[in-house]
Design a protein around this motif. Structure first.
Motif, PDB file in Angstrom:
ATOM      1  N   MET A   1       0.821  -1.199   0.000  1.00 50.60           N
ATOM      2  CA  MET A   1       0.000   0.000   0.000  1.00 50.60           C
ATOM      3  C   MET A   1       0.862   1.258   0.000  1.00 50.60           C
ATOM      4  SD  MET A   1      -3.100   0.788  -0.042  1.00 50.60           S
ATOM      5  CE  MET A   1      -4.218   2.057   0.284  1.00 50.60           C
ATOM      6  N   TYR A   2       1.953   1.232   0.727  1.00 54.15           N
ATOM      7  CA  TYR A   2       2.866   2.375   0.798  1.00 54.15           C
ATOM      8  C   TYR A   2       3.472   2.659  -0.566  1.00 54.15           C
ATOM      9  CZ  TYR A   2       6.920   5.146   2.240  1.00 54.15           C
ATOM     10  OH  TYR A   2       7.862   6.127   2.366  1.00 54.15           O
ATOM     11  N   VAL A   3       3.869   1.630  -1.287  1.00 53.21           N
ATOM     12  CA  VAL A   3       4.487   1.798  -2.605  1.00 53.21           C
ATOM     13  C   VAL A   3       3.474   2.359  -3.593  1.00 53.21           C
ATOM     14  CG1 VAL A   3       5.602   0.593  -4.504  1.00 53.21           C
ATOM     15  CG2 VAL A   3       6.145  -0.026  -2.168  1.00 53.21           C
ATOM     16  N   ILE A   4       2.249   1.876  -3.540  1.00 54.93           N
ATOM     17  CA  ILE A   4       1.206   2.384  -4.439  1.00 54.93           C
ATOM     18  C   ILE A   4       0.931   3.853  -4.157  1.00 54.93           C
ATOM     19  CG2 ILE A   4      -1.236   2.168  -5.049  1.00 54.93           C
ATOM     20  CD1 ILE A   4      -0.921  -0.847  -4.520  1.00 54.93           C
ATOM     21  N   ALA A   5       0.880   4.224  -2.882  1.00 53.55           N
ATOM     22  CA  ALA A   5       0.662   5.630  -2.527  1.00 53.55           C
ATOM     23  C   ALA A   5       1.809   6.502  -3.033  1.00 53.55           C
ATOM     24  CB  ALA A   5       0.511   5.763  -1.011  1.00 53.55           C
ATOM     25  N   LEU A   6       3.038   5.999  -2.925  1.00 52.01           N
ATOM     26  CA  LEU A   6       4.179   6.761  -3.444  1.00 52.01           C
ATOM     27  C   LEU A   6       4.071   6.961  -4.956  1.00 52.01           C
ATOM     28  CD1 LEU A   6       7.263   5.346  -1.511  1.00 52.01           C
ATOM     29  CD2 LEU A   6       6.282   7.631  -1.353  1.00 52.01           C
ATOM     30  N   TYR A   7       3.760   5.903  -5.671  1.00 52.97           N
ATOM     31  CA  TYR A   7       3.607   6.016  -7.132  1.00 52.97           C
ATOM     32  C   TYR A   7       2.509   7.005  -7.500  1.00 52.97           C
ATOM     33  CZ  TYR A   7       6.775   2.328  -8.733  1.00 52.97           C
ATOM     34  OH  TYR A   7       7.883   1.590  -9.044  1.00 52.97           O
ATOM     35  N   VAL A   8       1.371   6.913  -6.838  1.00 54.95           N
ATOM     36  CA  VAL A   8       0.249   7.800  -7.157  1.00 54.95           C
ATOM     37  C   VAL A   8       0.623   9.253  -6.897  1.00 54.95           C
ATOM     38  CG1 VAL A   8      -2.090   8.462  -6.412  1.00 54.95           C
ATOM     39  CG2 VAL A   8      -1.543   6.070  -6.847  1.00 54.95           C
ATOM     40  N   LEU A   9       1.222   9.538  -5.755  1.00 50.49           N
ATOM     41  CA  LEU A   9       1.578  10.915  -5.427  1.00 50.49           C
ATOM     42  C   LEU A   9       2.673  11.455  -6.339  1.00 50.49           C
ATOM     43  CD1 LEU A   9       1.452  10.765  -1.529  1.00 50.49           C
ATOM     44  CD2 LEU A   9      -0.089  12.009  -3.042  1.00 50.49           C
ATOM     45  N   LEU A  10       3.657  10.638  -6.652  1.00 50.70           N
ATOM     46  CA  LEU A  10       4.738  11.098  -7.518  1.00 50.70           C
ATOM     47  C   LEU A  10       4.263  11.325  -8.950  1.00 50.70           C
ATOM     48  CD1 LEU A  10       7.690   8.901  -6.227  1.00 50.70           C
ATOM     49  CD2 LEU A  10       7.490  11.373  -6.050  1.00 50.70           C
ATOM     50  N   VAL A  11       3.468  10.425  -9.472  1.00 47.21           N
ATOM     51  CA  VAL A  11       2.977  10.575 -10.848  1.00 47.21           C
ATOM     52  C   VAL A  11       2.025  11.765 -10.940  1.00 47.21           C
ATOM     53  CG1 VAL A  11       1.569   9.488 -12.632  1.00 47.21           C
ATOM     54  CG2 VAL A  11       3.382   8.201 -11.524  1.00 47.21           C
ATOM     55  N   ALA A  12       1.135  11.912  -9.979  1.00 43.56           N
ATOM     56  CA  ALA A  12       0.198  13.040 -10.001  1.00 43.56           C
ATOM     57  C   ALA A  12       0.951  14.369  -9.925  1.00 43.56           C
ATOM     58  CB  ALA A  12      -0.794  12.929  -8.851  1.00 43.56           C
ATOM     59  N   GLY A  13       1.901  14.464  -9.027  1.00 47.86           N
ATOM     60  CA  GLY A  13       2.679  15.694  -8.920  1.00 47.86           C
ATOM     61  C   GLY A  13       3.475  15.985 -10.176  1.00 47.86           C
ATOM     62  N   LEU A  14       4.054  14.959 -10.764  1.00 51.91           N
ATOM     63  CA  LEU A  14       4.826  15.138 -11.985  1.00 51.91           C
ATOM     64  C   LEU A  14       3.928  15.589 -13.135  1.00 51.91           C
ATOM     65  CD1 LEU A  14       7.608  14.949 -13.268  1.00 51.91           C
ATOM     66  CD2 LEU A  14       7.120  12.564 -13.788  1.00 51.91           C
ATOM     67  N   LEU A  15       2.735  15.039 -13.234  1.00 52.53           N
ATOM     68  CA  LEU A  15       1.808  15.450 -14.294  1.00 52.53           C
ATOM     69  C   LEU A  15       1.394  16.905 -14.147  1.00 52.53           C
ATOM     70  CD1 LEU A  15      -0.460  12.304 -14.684  1.00 52.53           C
ATOM     71  CD2 LEU A  15       1.323  13.126 -16.231  1.00 52.53           C
ATOM     72  N   PHE A  16       1.112  17.347 -12.933  1.00 50.76           N
ATOM     73  CA  PHE A  16       0.739  18.743 -12.733  1.00 50.76           C
ATOM     74  C   PHE A  16       1.925  19.675 -12.954  1.00 50.76           C
ATOM     75  CE2 PHE A  16      -3.046  17.037 -10.621  1.00 50.76           C
ATOM     76  CZ  PHE A  16      -4.007  17.843 -11.224  1.00 50.76           C
ATOM     77  N   ALA A  17       3.120  19.259 -12.581  1.00 54.50           N
ATOM     78  CA  ALA A  17       4.304  20.082 -12.836  1.00 54.50           C
ATOM     79  C   ALA A  17       4.547  20.217 -14.332  1.00 54.50           C
ATOM     80  CB  ALA A  17       5.525  19.476 -12.151  1.00 54.50           C
TER      81      ALA A  17
END
Length: 105
Positions: A1-17
């Motif tokens: 669950m921790y790894v999935i949360a990291l992927y989701v947050l990193l990808v979402a932030g990268l897309l908005f950046a």
């Protein structure tokens, strides 16, 4: 669950950046106002790319107690919120100023 949360947050932030950087194209890239507007987003995007690469290579193992992982995810979520606000505030600015900012290309 921790790894999935990291992927989701990193990808979402990268897309908005990347979304902000694709919309915001300054004419004078080294002016102080452009540095304040864009450079922190560039630095965060590069940091997210590095983090995603390391996460894909090494994986994630939350060491320590539960609050350590919660703190890391909280900081990542806070940075994502800043990127989301930056993206949508710039979209709203462009909507209110159809000609674009004076430094736009």
């Amino acid at each position: 669950m921790y790894v999935i949360a990291l992927y989701v947050l990193l990808v979402a932030g990268l897309l908005f950046a990347l979304g902000f950087l694709s919309v915001h194209r300054p004419r004078y890239f080294f002016r102080l106002t452009e540095v304040n507007a864009s450079y922190w987003v560039i630095v965060v995007a590069l940091w997210y790319v590095r983090s995603l690469a390391l996460l894909a290579i090494r994986g994630a193992h939350p060491a320590g107690v539960w609050w350590d992982a919660l703190f890391a995810l909280g900081l990542l979520a806070a940075i994502d919120v800043l990127l989301i606000v930056r993206f949508f505030s710039y979209i709203a600015f462009l909507r209110n100023h159809p000609k674009g900012p004076p430094t736009a290309s």
